[in-house]
Design an enzyme around this catalytic site. Structure first.
Site, PDB file in Angstrom:
ATOM      1  N   THR A  97       0.839  -1.205   0.000  1.00 40.88           N
ATOM      2  CA  THR A  97       0.000   0.000   0.000  1.00 40.88           C
ATOM      3  C   THR A  97       0.870   1.248   0.000  1.00 40.88           C
ATOM      4  O   THR A  97       1.971   1.229   0.549  1.00 40.88           O
ATOM      5  CB  THR A  97      -0.937   0.036   1.223  1.00 40.88           C
ATOM      6  OG1 THR A  97      -1.742   1.212   1.154  1.00 40.88           O
ATOM      7  CG2 THR A  97      -0.176   0.036   2.545  1.00 40.88           C
ATOM      8  N   GLY A 113      -2.236   6.023   6.035  1.00 41.14           N
ATOM      9  CA  GLY A 113      -3.219   5.677   7.066  1.00 41.14           C
ATOM     10  C   GLY A 113      -3.417   4.178   7.164  1.00 41.14           C
ATOM     11  O   GLY A 113      -3.452   3.601   8.261  1.00 41.14           O
ATOM     12  N   ASP A 131      -7.792  -3.621  -0.364  1.00 41.71           N
ATOM     13  CA  ASP A 131      -8.592  -2.722  -1.183  1.00 41.71           C
ATOM     14  C   ASP A 131      -9.865  -2.473  -0.406  1.00 41.71           C
ATOM     15  O   ASP A 131     -10.477  -3.410   0.118  1.00 41.71           O
ATOM     16  CB  ASP A 131      -8.894  -3.283  -2.576  1.00 41.71           C
ATOM     17  CG  ASP A 131      -9.298  -2.146  -3.518  1.00 41.71           C
ATOM     18  OD1 ASP A 131      -8.442  -1.276  -3.803  1.00 41.71           O
ATOM     19  OD2 ASP A 131     -10.468  -2.093  -3.939  1.00 41.71           O
ATOM     20  N   SER A 132     -10.223  -1.205  -0.301  1.00 41.84           N
ATOM     21  CA  SER A 132     -11.307  -0.867   0.606  1.00 41.84           C
ATOM     22  C   SER A 132     -12.052   0.350   0.110  1.00 41.84           C
ATOM     23  O   SER A 132     -11.620   1.017  -0.833  1.00 41.84           O
ATOM     24  CB  SER A 132     -10.739  -0.618   2.009  1.00 41.84           C
ATOM     25  OG  SER A 132      -9.631   0.253   1.946  1.00 41.84           O
ATOM     26  N   PHE A 171      -7.924   8.750   8.523  1.00 40.27           N
ATOM     27  CA  PHE A 171      -7.678   9.222   7.159  1.00 40.27           C
ATOM     28  C   PHE A 171      -8.973   9.066   6.353  1.00 40.27           C
ATOM     29  O   PHE A 171      -9.980   8.568   6.854  1.00 40.27           O
ATOM     30  CB  PHE A 171      -6.532   8.423   6.503  1.00 40.27           C
ATOM     31  CG  PHE A 171      -6.869   6.976   6.236  1.00 40.27           C
ATOM     32  CD1 PHE A 171      -6.766   6.024   7.240  1.00 40.27           C
ATOM     33  CD2 PHE A 171      -7.283   6.549   4.973  1.00 40.27           C
ATOM     34  CE1 PHE A 171      -7.078   4.688   6.997  1.00 40.27           C
ATOM     35  CE2 PHE A 171      -7.599   5.215   4.725  1.00 40.27           C
ATOM     36  CZ  PHE A 171      -7.494   4.279   5.741  1.00 40.27           C
ATOM     37  N   GLY A 172      -8.923   9.466   5.103  1.00 42.27           N
ATOM     38  CA  GLY A 172     -10.058   9.261   4.198  1.00 42.27           C
ATOM     39  C   GLY A 172     -11.360   9.842   4.749  1.00 42.27           C
ATOM     40  O   GLY A 172     -11.427  10.998   5.165  1.00 42.27           O
ATOM     41  N   TYR A 173     -12.394   9.003   4.767  1.00 39.17           N
ATOM     42  CA  TYR A 173     -13.734   9.442   5.173  1.00 39.17           C
ATOM     43  C   TYR A 173     -13.949   9.340   6.688  1.00 39.17           C
ATOM     44  O   TYR A 173     -15.074   9.528   7.169  1.00 39.17           O
ATOM     45  CB  TYR A 173     -14.790   8.583   4.448  1.00 39.17           C
ATOM     46  CG  TYR A 173     -14.722   8.703   2.939  1.00 39.17           C
ATOM     47  CD1 TYR A 173     -15.382   9.723   2.262  1.00 39.17           C
ATOM     48  CD2 TYR A 173     -13.972   7.801   2.181  1.00 39.17           C
ATOM     49  CE1 TYR A 173     -15.312   9.839   0.882  1.00 39.17           C
ATOM     50  CE2 TYR A 173     -13.890   7.902   0.800  1.00 39.17           C
ATOM     51  CZ  TYR A 173     -14.565   8.918   0.157  1.00 39.17           C
ATOM     52  OH  TYR A 173     -14.490   9.036  -1.214  1.00 39.17           O
ATOM     53  N   HIS A 186     -13.578  -2.285   9.522  1.00 42.24           N
ATOM     54  CA  HIS A 186     -13.631  -3.218   8.400  1.00 42.24           C
ATOM     55  C   HIS A 186     -12.287  -3.913   8.207  1.00 42.24           C
ATOM     56  O   HIS A 186     -12.198  -5.118   7.999  1.00 42.24           O
ATOM     57  CB  HIS A 186     -14.031  -2.454   7.135  1.00 42.24           C
ATOM     58  CG  HIS A 186     -13.267  -1.177   6.913  1.00 42.24           C
ATOM     59  ND1 HIS A 186     -13.069  -0.237   7.903  1.00 42.24           N
ATOM     60  CD2 HIS A 186     -12.612  -0.691   5.821  1.00 42.24           C
ATOM     61  CE1 HIS A 186     -12.340   0.763   7.430  1.00 42.24           C
ATOM     62  NE2 HIS A 186     -12.050   0.513   6.177  1.00 42.24           N
ATOM     63  N   ARG A 187     -11.201  -3.149   8.323  1.00 44.49           N
ATOM     64  CA  ARG A 187      -9.850  -3.694   8.123  1.00 44.49           C
ATOM     65  C   ARG A 187      -9.500  -4.657   9.258  1.00 44.49           C
ATOM     66  O   ARG A 187      -8.869  -5.695   9.036  1.00 44.49           O
ATOM     67  CB  ARG A 187      -8.860  -2.509   8.054  1.00 44.49           C
ATOM     68  CG  ARG A 187      -7.502  -2.843   7.502  1.00 44.49           C
ATOM     69  CD  ARG A 187      -6.772  -1.586   7.058  1.00 44.49           C
ATOM     70  NE  ARG A 187      -7.405  -0.991   5.907  1.00 44.49           N
ATOM     71  CZ  ARG A 187      -8.113   0.151   5.942  1.00 44.49           C
ATOM     72  NH1 ARG A 187      -8.217   0.859   7.044  1.00 44.49           N
ATOM     73  NH2 ARG A 187      -8.698   0.599   4.849  1.00 44.49           N
TER      74      ARG A 187
HETATM   75  P1  ITT Z   1      -3.418   1.706  -1.845  1.00 42.46           P
HETATM   76  O1  ITT Z   1      -4.156   1.234  -3.065  1.00 42.46           O
HETATM   77  O2  ITT Z   1      -2.007   2.096  -2.123  1.00 42.46           O
HETATM   78  O3  ITT Z   1      -3.538   0.737  -0.702  1.00 42.46           O
HETATM   79  P2  ITT Z   1      -5.538   3.689  -1.756  1.00 42.46           P
HETATM   80  O4  ITT Z   1      -5.861   4.818  -0.816  1.00 42.46           O
HETATM   81  O5  ITT Z   1      -5.527   4.009  -3.228  1.00 42.46           O
HETATM   82  O6  ITT Z   1      -4.132   3.064  -1.307  1.00 42.46           O
HETATM   83  P3  ITT Z   1      -7.867   2.023  -2.134  1.00 42.46           P
HETATM   84  O7  ITT Z   1      -7.767   2.033  -3.603  1.00 42.46           O
HETATM   85  O8  ITT Z   1      -8.202   0.738  -1.436  1.00 42.46           O
HETATM   86  O9  ITT Z   1      -6.511   2.499  -1.453  1.00 42.46           O
HETATM   87  O10 ITT Z   1      -8.913   3.133  -1.714  1.00 42.46           O
HETATM   88  C1  ITT Z   1      -9.403   3.148  -0.440  1.00 42.46           C
HETATM   89  C2  ITT Z   1     -10.091   4.480  -0.162  1.00 42.46           C
HETATM   90  O11 ITT Z   1     -11.290   4.223   0.585  1.00 42.46           O
HETATM   91  C3  ITT Z   1      -9.207   5.358   0.711  1.00 42.46           C
HETATM   92  O12 ITT Z   1      -8.369   6.188  -0.066  1.00 42.46           O
HETATM   93  C4  ITT Z   1     -10.248   6.119   1.512  1.00 42.46           C
HETATM   94  O13 ITT Z   1     -10.742   7.185   0.746  1.00 42.46           O
HETATM   95  C5  ITT Z   1     -11.360   5.087   1.675  1.00 42.46           C
HETATM   96  N1  ITT Z   1     -11.142   4.278   2.906  1.00 42.46           N
HETATM   97  C6  ITT Z   1     -10.812   2.959   2.972  1.00 42.46           C
HETATM   98  N2  ITT Z   1     -10.656   2.580   4.249  1.00 42.46           N
HETATM   99  C7  ITT Z   1     -10.855   3.679   4.998  1.00 42.46           C
HETATM  100  C8  ITT Z   1     -10.802   3.926   6.361  1.00 42.46           C
HETATM  101  O14 ITT Z   1     -10.451   3.005   7.239  1.00 42.46           O
HETATM  102  N3  ITT Z   1     -11.074   5.169   6.796  1.00 42.46           N
HETATM  103  C9  ITT Z   1     -11.401   6.140   5.925  1.00 42.46           C
HETATM  104  N4  ITT Z   1     -11.459   6.000   4.607  1.00 42.46           N
HETATM  105  C10 ITT Z   1     -11.177   4.765   4.139  1.00 42.46           C
END
Ligand code: ITT
Length: 204
Positions: free
Chosen positions: A10, A14, A69-70, A156-158, A184-185
């Protein structure tokens, strides 16, 4: 040090922090100091993209690789942004823009209709090792509600918009420790962990 340590496939900081927290005591490498080509995430499922990331990083490094992937599935948006969560507001990984777009998409939707879940698929590949072409995968989901304004500064993210009824706060307010009990992770890791540890043990 093992000659074939596990690598976390990855580039998301985060995720990396959380994966380390979820797999204590295991020698793990990150992509920080390994040069691998970017993986094009063109599958339309989490499992497809997780497997692709794990396979390509394993192939490029010659190491067993664990990928996640999430994404976020919002019921009122028919499951969007789903596999497009990272690039919901366009190319790149701008969490603020993604969150702003999500808030705009849900404007006027009442709290009881703002249900959502995070979904993660973890995939283990070891293309040049005993696994060969096989990939081990596991799923995890976590239910929540999308707030109408961000709360908290962790994660991070949402995370600032994702309210977890189980925690009584957003993932961003909770931070890595509490989030790692029920995210979820975390659930996907619980589902894959024994198979992962058993596999690493066979490598010596
Ligand atoms: P890698 O592919 O390098 O692992 P990425 O950020 O591109 O990094 P994904 O394609 O799996 O990973 O996209 C996951 C997105 O979903 C991530 O960027 C967030 O926007 C959201 N996400 C997933 N898990 C999350 C979490 O635990 N908390 C907040 N947002 C999350």
């Amino acid at each position: 040090m093992s000659s074939r340590p596990l690598v976390f496939a990855t580039r998301n900081r985060g995720k990396l922090v959380e994966l380390r927290e979820l797999l204590p005591g295991i020698e793990v490498r990150s992509l920080d100091d390994i040069d691998v080509p970017d993986v094009i995430e063109d599958a339309d499922t989490f499992a497809g993209n997780a497997s692709k990331k794990a396979r390509e990083v394993s192939q490029a490094t010659g190491l067993p690789a664990l990928a996640d992937d999430s994404g976020l599935e919002v019921d009122a948006l028919g499951g969007a942004p789903g596999v497009y969560s990272a690039r919901y507001a366009g190319a790149g990984h701008d969490d603020a823009a993604n969150n702003a777009k999500l808030l705009a998409a849900l404007a006027g939707i009442p709290p009881d209709k703002r249900t959502a879940r995070f979904h993660s698929v973890l995939a283990l590949a070891d293309v040049t090792g005993p696994l060969g072409a096989n990939v081990i995968t596991a799923d995890g989901t976590c239910e929540g509600v999308i707030l109408d304004a961000p709360r908290g500064t962790g994660g991070f993210g949402y995370d600032p918009l994702f309210f977890s009824p189980e925690l009584g706060m957003t993932f961003a307010e909770a931070g890595v420790g509490p989030k790692s009990d029920l995210s979820h992770r975390a659930r996907a890791m619980r589902a894959i962990k024994q198979r992962l540890l058993d596999y690493l043990k066979t490598l010596g």
